[in-house]
Design a protein around this motif. Structure first.
Motif, mmCIF file in Angstrom:
data_model
loop_
_atom_site.group_PDB
_atom_site.id
_atom_site.type_symbol
_atom_site.label_atom_id
_atom_site.label_comp_id
_atom_site.label_asym_id
_atom_site.label_seq_id
_atom_site.Cartn_x
_atom_site.Cartn_y
_atom_site.Cartn_z
ATOM 1 N N ASP A 4 0.872 -1.170 0.000
ATOM 2 C CA ASP A 4 0.000 0.000 0.000
ATOM 3 C C ASP A 4 0.913 1.226 0.000
ATOM 4 O OD1 ASP A 4 -1.778 2.028 0.391
ATOM 5 O OD2 ASP A 4 -2.775 1.147 2.130
ATOM 6 N N LEU A 5 0.888 1.982 -1.076
ATOM 7 C CA LEU A 5 1.802 3.120 -1.211
ATOM 8 C C LEU A 5 1.190 4.435 -0.747
ATOM 9 C CD1 LEU A 5 3.318 2.330 -4.745
ATOM 10 C CD2 LEU A 5 4.041 1.500 -2.492
ATOM 11 N N ARG A 6 -0.016 4.376 -0.173
ATOM 12 C CA ARG A 6 -0.656 5.611 0.280
ATOM 13 C C ARG A 6 0.183 6.272 1.369
ATOM 14 N NH1 ARG A 6 -6.638 3.328 1.308
ATOM 15 N NH2 ARG A 6 -5.311 1.624 2.066
ATOM 16 N N GLY A 7 0.316 7.592 1.270
ATOM 17 C CA GLY A 7 1.125 8.347 2.211
ATOM 18 C C GLY A 7 2.561 8.520 1.778
ATOM 19 N N LEU A 8 2.986 7.823 0.710
ATOM 20 C CA LEU A 8 4.357 7.938 0.217
ATOM 21 C C LEU A 8 4.424 8.957 -0.920
ATOM 22 C CD1 LEU A 8 5.535 4.207 -0.001
ATOM 23 C CD2 LEU A 8 5.763 5.795 1.914
ATOM 24 N N ALA A 9 5.520 9.711 -0.941
ATOM 25 C CA ALA A 9 5.749 10.587 -2.096
ATOM 26 C C ALA A 9 6.247 9.789 -3.281
ATOM 27 C CB ALA A 9 6.766 11.673 -1.731
ATOM 28 N N ALA A 10 7.007 8.715 -3.007
ATOM 29 C CA ALA A 10 7.586 7.902 -4.078
ATOM 30 C C ALA A 10 7.948 6.537 -3.528
ATOM 31 C CB ALA A 10 8.823 8.584 -4.670
ATOM 32 N N ALA A 11 8.187 5.606 -4.443
ATOM 33 C CA ALA A 11 8.701 4.280 -4.094
ATOM 34 C C ALA A 11 9.820 3.946 -5.061
ATOM 35 C CB ALA A 11 7.598 3.229 -4.165
ATOM 36 N N TYR A 12 10.977 3.589 -4.527
ATOM 37 C CA TYR A 12 12.159 3.265 -5.327
ATOM 38 C C TYR A 12 12.207 1.754 -5.527
ATOM 39 C CZ TYR A 12 17.157 2.486 -6.195
ATOM 40 O OH TYR A 12 18.364 2.058 -6.694
ATOM 41 N N VAL A 13 12.276 1.314 -6.790
ATOM 42 C CA VAL A 13 12.267 -0.114 -7.089
ATOM 43 C C VAL A 13 13.298 -0.428 -8.171
ATOM 44 C CG1 VAL A 13 9.848 -0.508 -6.429
ATOM 45 C CG2 VAL A 13 10.375 0.239 -8.756
ATOM 46 N N THR A 14 13.688 -1.707 -8.246
ATOM 47 C CA THR A 14 14.631 -2.192 -9.261
ATOM 48 C C THR A 14 13.991 -3.376 -9.985
ATOM 49 O OG1 THR A 14 15.686 -3.499 -7.492
ATOM 50 C CG2 THR A 14 16.716 -1.408 -8.083
ATOM 51 N N PRO A 15 13.020 -3.106 -10.867
ATOM 52 C CA PRO A 15 12.206 -4.191 -11.438
ATOM 53 C C PRO A 15 12.935 -5.101 -12.410
ATOM 54 C CG PRO A 15 11.583 -2.074 -12.395
ATOM 55 C CD PRO A 15 12.543 -1.773 -11.289
ATOM 56 N N ALA A 16 13.925 -4.601 -13.144
ATOM 57 C CA ALA A 16 14.593 -5.428 -14.152
ATOM 58 C C ALA A 16 15.415 -6.533 -13.513
ATOM 59 C CB ALA A 16 15.480 -4.568 -15.044
ATOM 60 N N HIS A 17 16.037 -6.240 -12.371
ATOM 61 C CA HIS A 17 16.914 -7.207 -11.697
ATOM 62 C C HIS A 17 17.042 -6.744 -10.255
ATOM 63 C CE1 HIS A 17 21.026 -9.460 -11.548
ATOM 64 N NE2 HIS A 17 20.019 -10.276 -11.282
ATOM 65 N N GLN A 18 16.126 -7.203 -9.400
ATOM 66 C CA GLN A 18 16.017 -6.661 -8.054
ATOM 67 C C GLN A 18 17.357 -6.732 -7.330
ATOM 68 O OE1 GLN A 18 16.023 -7.672 -4.621
ATOM 69 N NE2 GLN A 18 15.231 -5.684 -3.981
#
Length: 443
Positions: free
Chosen positions: A221-235
């Motif tokens: 649940d990303l509510r309340g976050l300004a952003a989420a940093y992810v590495t989808p191609a190769h975690q």
């Protein structure tokens, strides 16, 4: 309060703050300073060492960021982590000053560069020497010609259809993240746990709270976050590729929360089982900010990257960079432009992909019983019990190799194992490192 009895060498090339941080870190890791011990205040230690208080504050801040120390409001600075009582001493790293061979660091970020292409590398820098630099401060967005080349490359290799005006050249991935954080609305930022430690430090340095998310932010649940940093191609560092269904679910969660997804396209070009998977940003340019870098393909020391921000954030980034004259160095941009045009980047990527495929097969052959998924990119994550992981790490150190522990990348989620990089080494060095690790695991 613990007395440190330290000595700083004012004739040494290393800054005093670095010397102090190194000395205290050594005392923590070899057990001379125990978890929970209180350290002198920055004022008291500065007087004792005869240095400016800022020198001590710099060292303390570095060690707090690394997790060795912790500051307790109103109480002081304490040792946060180290060797517990009764544990075996950690092998000390060889020092160049002793004449011993330096450690080969098998990390996740050092690439293998085919030496057969050195001629093109040298030619690029000759082109820089012959070119005329700009008369004043350069365009903070980056060289127009370089942005055009990057836009074309992103469209061709990452399925990301962008124009040159969509691309901003940065001083690496964390610099791009820093610019994005300055343009985002207020609020905390989610980061995968385990995840990229430099991203965590960058978010914290920007004065934002870090919220731990599961790898890939699956089901979050990303509510309340300004952003989420992810590495989808190769975690990073588990090595998993985010499936299509999870990508769509993550985008839906970001839209519902009004949060920006920051995609770090970590070593995405080095898939050797299938074609590189298109970028997450190709599915939603309005919701995803894209980060790329030269570090995994050309050289970490080049310190060059790029960001493709969502609509609305680009103008804010440009305004801030123009005010502060914040731009990537012109010579580095000009050299990378030549490397792209002359085909150097494509050649070293193709060569590295073949080399990593062969090395990954070797890792699977030797450590396959400990792996829980396919190996891609330039490293393999090896889940192990904590004691076995430390034993294997120590055996590798004794053999001359620095192999990171998986729990070094963790914050609130306990995981243990090794993160074995195979980019910054030779084939022979990889074989020696694998032999040391497997011998320790058999023992």
């Amino acid at each position: 309060m613990t007395s440190l009895a330290l000595h700083l060498d004012r004739t040494a090339p290393a800054p005093l703050g670095v010397q102090l941080a190194d000395a205290v870190r050594d005392r923590v890791t070899d057990g001379r300073l125990r978890p929970g011990e209180r350290l002198p205040s920055s004022r008291a230690l500065a007087v004792e060492l005869g240095v400016a208080r800022s020198v001590v504050e710099q060292a303390w801040a570095q060690l707090v960021a690394e997790g060795w120390l912790e500051g307790r409001h109103g109480s002081g600075t304490f040792v946060a982590a180290g060797r517990s009582a009764g544990a075996a001493p950690r092998p000390r790293r060889p020092s160049p000053a002793t004449g011993e061979a330096p450690l080969v660091r098998l990390d996740t970020g050092t690439p293998w560069i085919d030496p057969r292409h050195q001629g093109l590398w040298r030619r690029a820098w000759r082109d820089v020497a012959a070119a005329t630099p700009p008369r004043g401060y350069d365009d903070p967005r980056g060289l127009p010609e370089l942005r055009a080349e990057l836009a074309a490359r992103l469209t061709r290799t990452r399925g990301l259809e962008v124009d040159p005006d969509d691309v901003r050249v940065t001083v690496g991935t964390t610099d791009g993240l820093r610019h994005l954080l300055g343009a985002l609305a207020p609020g905390p930022v989610g980061v995968e746990d385990p995840g990229y430690r430099a991203a965590v430090a960058t978010v914290e340095a920007a004065g934002r709270r870090v919220v731990d998310l599961p790898p890939g932010a699956a089901g979050s649940d990303l509510r309340g976050l300004a952003a989420a940093y992810v590495t989808p191609a190769h975690q990073h560092p588990l090595g998993r590729t985010m499936p299509g269904a999870e990508r769509l679910a993550l985008l839906a969660a970001a839209r519902e929360a009004g949060a920006v997804l920051v995609e770090d396209d970590y070593d995405s070009e080095f898939r050797y089982d299938v074609a590189p998977i298109p970028a997450l940003a190709s599915l939603d340019r309005e919701r995803v900010a894209y980060l790329g870098t030269t570090s995994k393909s050309v050289s970490p020391s080049l310190r060059l990257g790029w960001v493709v921000p969502p609509a609305g954030l680009g103008a804010r980034i440009d305004e801030q960079r123009a005010r502060t004259h914040d731009a990537a160095p012109w010579p580095v941009q000009r050299a990378y432009l030549s490397l792209l045009r002359e085909g150097y980047v494509d050649r070293v990527v193709r060569s590295a992909r073949r080399t990593y495929a062969a090395r990954a097969a070797r890792v699977v052959e030797v450590l396959g019983a400990h792996l829980d998924g396919p190996v891609a990119g330039m490293y393999a994550t090896v889940p192990l019990p904590a004691d076995a992981a430390r034993r294997a790490r120590d055996a590798a150190l004794a053999a001359g190799f620095d192999v990171p522990l998986l729990d070094d990348y963790c914050r609130s989620v306990p995981r243990s194992g090794l993160v074995l990089g195979f980019g910054g080494c030779t084939d022979a060095e990889l074989d020696r490192a694998l032999a040391a690790v497997t011998a320790a695991l058999r023992a």
